[in-house]
Motif scaffolding. Structure first.
Motif: not given
Length: 256
Positions: A170-176
């Protein structure tokens, strides 16, 4: 309808993550189109993958296979120079890179399952690789209509998070999503005909989703070819005025 808005010539397209799943389906779908001049198929071992070899046999020089580990910035720099040496402009770049439970990443259910190695693996594949790909291809996205689209995920939406879990994914996709939003602003200053999109493909029958397919409602597990068609339809429908936005496979805008 043209491949991307305002394009009136055969397109040069690059697919990152082209050897399997959605990326491979995108290669097949694009090569079947008359308005695509050439597809650059990029993956860690693109030159060795049997499925890409079959496409190369069928389509000849319209498919160019390039080996590149997108988590290695030196290899990304070499990729950019290699493509630039044969192609002055890319009209469409599609980044299907991502991991949920491979390469050290874990679909965590609780804080207790978090560790630094898993977080790093998730962010390296899901956020860092796509934006560094854009960095090294950006010179090829100037001067003409161009679209850079990366596969995000609805679970990367902070506003839509009601279940928790899957911390690193979740966090890495939000960062993307944030990285793409920022890049869309910079690229617009350099090329008013540019578009940057974050796209949610829906749950697709790929290696990434296989361990979790039992929880997918009937009719919501898509074949890669269907997903590829929906993604290309989204790209064709959204141009520079939509740059920096986040869309689902069904055409619905997703909140950040």
């Amino acid at each position: 309808m043209s491949l991307i808005p305002y394009l009136d010539e055969p397109a040069e397209v690059l697919i990152a993550g082209a050897s399997r799943g959605i990326g491979l389906a995108l290669c097949r779908t694009l090569l079947a189109r008359d308005d695509v001049a050439r597809v650059w198929a990029v993956s860690r071992r693109a030159s060795e993958e049997a499925a890409l070899a079959q496409l190369a046999a069928a389509y000849g020089e319209r498919l160019q296979r390039l080996d590149c580990d997108a988590r290695d910035e030196e290899q990304l720099a070499t990729l950019g120079k290699t493509v630039a040496g044969h192609c002055p402009h890319l009209h469409l770049v599609l980044c299907s890179l991502g991991t949920l439970h491979q390469d050290g990443a874990v679909a965590e259910k609780s804080l207790a399952q978090l560790d630094l190695a898993g977080l790093h693996s998730s962010f390296a594949s899901n956020a860092f690789a796509p934006i560094l790909l854009l960095k090294h291809l950006m010179p090829l996205l100037r001067g003409q209509p161009s679209t850079f689209a990366a596969l995000s995920a609805r679970v990367g939406s902070i506003g839509d998070n009601r279940l928790g879990g899957w911390y690193s994914y979740r966090a890495s996709k939000a960062a993307l999503n944030q990285l793409l939003r920022s890049a869309s602003i910079e690229l617009a200053r350099l090329n008013r005909q540019s578009t940057v999109l974050a796209l949610h493909p829906g749950t697709t029958d790929t290696e990434l989703s296989q361990p979790f397919q039992g929880n997918v409602p009937p009719g919501k597990l898509f074949e890669p070819e269907f997903t590829a068609q929906r993604l290309l339809a989204l790209i064709a429908e959204h141009g520079p005025t939509d740059s920096g936005s986040f869309w689902a496979w069904d055409g619905q805008r997703i909140e950040w």
